[in-house]
Every structure is written in structure tokens, then in C-alpha cells.
Design a protein around this motif. Structure first.
Motif, PDB file in Angstrom:
ATOM      1  N   VAL A 159       0.860  -1.180   0.000  1.00  0.00           N
ATOM      2  CA  VAL A 159       0.000   0.000   0.000  1.00  0.00           C
ATOM      3  C   VAL A 159       0.893   1.225   0.000  1.00  0.00           C
ATOM      4  CG1 VAL A 159      -1.754   1.255   1.262  1.00  0.00           C
ATOM      5  CG2 VAL A 159      -1.690  -1.232   1.378  1.00  0.00           C
ATOM      6  N   GLY A 160       0.487   2.234  -0.714  1.00  0.00           N
ATOM      7  CA  GLY A 160       1.315   3.429  -0.674  1.00  0.00           C
ATOM      8  C   GLY A 160       0.757   4.555  -1.514  1.00  0.00           C
ATOM      9  N   LEU A 161       1.578   5.567  -1.644  1.00  0.00           N
ATOM     10  CA  LEU A 161       1.189   6.692  -2.493  1.00  0.00           C
ATOM     11  C   LEU A 161       2.346   7.078  -3.406  1.00  0.00           C
ATOM     12  CD1 LEU A 161       2.365   9.848  -1.785  1.00  0.00           C
ATOM     13  CD2 LEU A 161       1.074   9.397   0.313  1.00  0.00           C
ATOM     14  N   MET A 190      -3.320   6.087   5.840  1.00  0.00           N
ATOM     15  CA  MET A 190      -3.662   6.742   4.577  1.00  0.00           C
ATOM     16  C   MET A 190      -5.132   6.452   4.319  1.00  0.00           C
ATOM     17  SD  MET A 190      -0.647   5.473   1.987  1.00  0.00           S
ATOM     18  CE  MET A 190       1.077   5.543   2.518  1.00  0.00           C
ATOM     19  N   VAL A 208      -6.138   2.610   5.329  1.00  0.00           N
ATOM     20  CA  VAL A 208      -4.978   1.735   5.504  1.00  0.00           C
ATOM     21  C   VAL A 208      -4.081   2.365   6.550  1.00  0.00           C
ATOM     22  CG1 VAL A 208      -3.003   0.720   4.364  1.00  0.00           C
ATOM     23  CG2 VAL A 208      -5.090   1.108   3.071  1.00  0.00           C
ATOM     24  N   GLU A 249       5.467   7.047  -0.614  1.00  0.00           N
ATOM     25  CA  GLU A 249       5.374   6.493   0.740  1.00  0.00           C
ATOM     26  C   GLU A 249       4.716   5.122   0.624  1.00  0.00           C
ATOM     27  OE1 GLU A 249       4.256  10.923   2.446  1.00  0.00           O
ATOM     28  OE2 GLU A 249       3.207   9.159   3.269  1.00  0.00           O
ATOM     29  N   GLY A 250       4.975   4.268   1.590  1.00  0.00           N
ATOM     30  CA  GLY A 250       4.330   2.961   1.471  1.00  0.00           C
ATOM     31  C   GLY A 250       4.449   2.100   2.710  1.00  0.00           C
ATOM     32  N   PHE A 258      -8.227   7.033   1.305  1.00  0.00           N
ATOM     33  CA  PHE A 258      -8.476   7.569  -0.035  1.00  0.00           C
ATOM     34  C   PHE A 258      -9.770   7.047  -0.629  1.00  0.00           C
ATOM     35  CE2 PHE A 258      -7.112   3.824  -2.496  1.00  0.00           C
ATOM     36  CZ  PHE A 258      -6.215   3.177  -1.644  1.00  0.00           C
ATOM     37  N   PHE A 317      -3.013   7.173  -4.529  1.00  0.00           N
ATOM     38  CA  PHE A 317      -2.873   6.085  -3.570  1.00  0.00           C
ATOM     39  C   PHE A 317      -3.127   4.746  -4.241  1.00  0.00           C
ATOM     40  CE2 PHE A 317      -2.637   8.625   0.298  1.00  0.00           C
ATOM     41  CZ  PHE A 317      -3.157   9.840  -0.129  1.00  0.00           C
ATOM     42  N   VAL A 318      -2.404   3.732  -3.790  1.00  0.00           N
ATOM     43  CA  VAL A 318      -2.605   2.383  -4.337  1.00  0.00           C
ATOM     44  C   VAL A 318      -2.641   1.396  -3.180  1.00  0.00           C
ATOM     45  CG1 VAL A 318      -1.677   0.598  -5.844  1.00  0.00           C
ATOM     46  CG2 VAL A 318      -1.354   2.986  -6.452  1.00  0.00           C
ATOM     47  N   ALA A 319      -3.626   0.511  -3.203  1.00  0.00           N
ATOM     48  CA  ALA A 319      -3.676  -0.592  -2.223  1.00  0.00           C
ATOM     49  C   ALA A 319      -3.739  -1.894  -3.019  1.00  0.00           C
ATOM     50  CB  ALA A 319      -4.888  -0.450  -1.324  1.00  0.00           C
TER      51      ALA A 319
END
Lengths: 107, 107
Positions: free
Chosen positions: A13-15, B96, B13, A94-95, B98, A58-60
Motif C-alpha cells: 500500500v502506498g502513495l 492513509m 490503511v 510512501e508505502g 483515499f 494512492f494504491v492498495a
């Protein structure tokens, strides 16, 4: 008390921060349909935004394993997306990564 | 280019750090089966660890909306879990949040 769960899946997970004005273009690249990812063991890949962090994307992700995730970074389609996205990014990233042990939604 | 996606779901998250030696107890609380969460609109709730951050417990959640997530914090079972977990925590928390806009795993 030792570790009593077996790690099931792997979460990443992060951005990724876009450079000014490029957030939507970065979202577009990251949400483009990709059969390659599912074949590579990707179970979940959610992309989104939070207007409190206006240029962040953002990504998960959930993967069958950390190895599957690492290997996916070498896939042609992923390499192409990274190359296309890189010029749109500010460099701030970030993650969090973790081995999933369980869920209250599963017995 | 304006916002061209409709927000679909909401991701939350983060990590909750346990006080020394309490990580597994915190994982146990957070992974305890809870029908309440699904009824409240929780789509995903993955709990895990990363030995590079030895006392951290990571959580990745997806909800039907930010409102559903916020409302869930008032649920009796969630309030009880928070009360049970709080004494096991160091106080360090990161996260985080989103609005999900899409996924390469979906057309």
C-alpha cells in the motif's frame, strides 16, 4: 506467544505523488485494465485519491505472495506503465508492506 | 482535465503499533470474526505484520463509503475491540485514507 498465523497474502500500500497537474494522468495509467496483473497473482489493486493530499495517487494492492509482487515489476506491461508514469511523478513516495495474517471478515 | 472518475469505495490503511510484546495479542483482537463489520459496509479488512517493523500491526480496509467507515466506529463490537486493544498499544499510529477511483483489475 509465538507466531500462530500462517501468512496468507501480501499487501503493498502506498502513495505516488504526481507533479503538479498530473494526478489524473497518473490515475489513468494506473487504472488502465491489465490482465497481466491478475495472471501474475494480483488479488486486489485499488487506485484512488484524497483531496487533502491533492497530488497524491494512492494504491492498495494484495498479492498471493511477496515474490509474486516482486516478479510483477518485471512484466512488460508493468515496465511500460512505470516508464510512462515516471515523468509525471514528483518523486515523493510512501508505502507500507505487510504479510496478511487474517481478517475479521473470515472465520 | 477535471475529475472524470466517480469515487466507488473508500480505503483506510494504516498501522497501529503495539507496546512491546503485545503485537500478537493485538493481531488476535483485530482478526476476531465480526459479522458486524460486513453488515456495516466493510468490503475488505486485512490484518498483518512486517518483521521490519516488529511491533506494528497493519490494517488495510475497504468500505462502501467514508460514511460507512465512520459509522462503524460507533458499533458496539468495534467500541469493545478498541477498548480491549487500547492498553496494548504504544500510541504510534500511521495511516492513509483515499477514495477509490478504479482498478486495473476491472474493465
Amino acid at each position: 506467544m509465538g507466531r500462530y498465523f500462517e501468512a496468507m497474502t501480501y499487501a503493498n500500500v502506498g502513495l505516488l505523488e504526481a507533479s503538479t497537474g498530473n494526478r489524473d494522468a497518473l490515475v489513468e495509467i494506473l487504472t488502465r485494465p491489465s490482465a497481466e496483473l491478475a495472471d501474475a497473482g494480483c488479488l486486489l489493486y485499488e487506485v484512488g485519491v484524497n483531496d487533502d493530499d491533492p497530488e497524491a495517487v494512492f494504491v492498495a494492492e494484495l498479492w498471493v505472495s511477496a515474490e509474486a509482487h516482486a516478479a510483477s515489476l518485471q512484466l512488460p506491461g508493468v515496465q511500460a506503465a512505470i516508464a510512462e508514469a515516471r515523468p509525471l511523478m514528483s518523486g515523493r513516495m510512501e508505502g507500507m508492506r505487510f504479510d496478511v495474517l487474517g481478517s475479521p471478515l473470515r472465520e
